[in-house]
Design a protein around this motif. Structure first.
Motif, mmCIF file in Angstrom:
data_model
loop_
_atom_site.group_PDB
_atom_site.id
_atom_site.type_symbol
_atom_site.label_atom_id
_atom_site.label_comp_id
_atom_site.label_asym_id
_atom_site.label_seq_id
_atom_site.Cartn_x
_atom_site.Cartn_y
_atom_site.Cartn_z
ATOM 1 N N CYS A 157 69.161 18.112 25.521
ATOM 2 C CA CYS A 157 69.824 17.147 26.376
ATOM 3 C C CYS A 157 70.837 17.871 27.263
ATOM 4 N N HIS A 213 73.297 16.678 28.715
ATOM 5 C CA HIS A 213 74.618 16.060 28.649
ATOM 6 C C HIS A 213 75.431 16.581 27.465
ATOM 7 N N CYS A 225 73.559 10.439 22.979
ATOM 8 C CA CYS A 225 74.321 9.871 24.081
ATOM 9 C C CYS A 225 73.543 8.776 24.811
HETATM 10 ZN ZN LIG Z 1 72.545 13.627 24.821
#
Ligand SMILES: [Zn+2]
Length: 61
Positions: free
Chosen positions: A11, A13, A35
């Motif tokens: 990911c 993020h 998330c």
């Molecule tokens: Zn994430």
């Protein structure tokens, strides 16, 4: 295929590991469990995968 090392797809993020595998010339949409963001992962171009030269840097795994 023995000795193939899978690529880790993370990911962007929070850097959580989404899955391990090899994507060839494809796109996968994954929802991060942490998330809850949708992440689109793009595969390797197919011509990189099929490079038959030994020790070619374009080869995966
Ligand atoms: Zn994430």
């Amino acid at each position: 295929m023995p000795g193939v090392s899978y690529k880790e797809y993370r990911c962007p993020h929070d850097q959580k590991l989404l899955f391990k595998g090899i994507l060839i010339d494809s796109e996968v949409e994954v929802k991060c469990r942490d998330c809850k963001q949708l992440v689109v992962l793009k595969g390797e171009p197919v011509n990189a995968w099929i490079c038959k030269k030994e020790h070619c840097p374009n080869r995966i795994g």
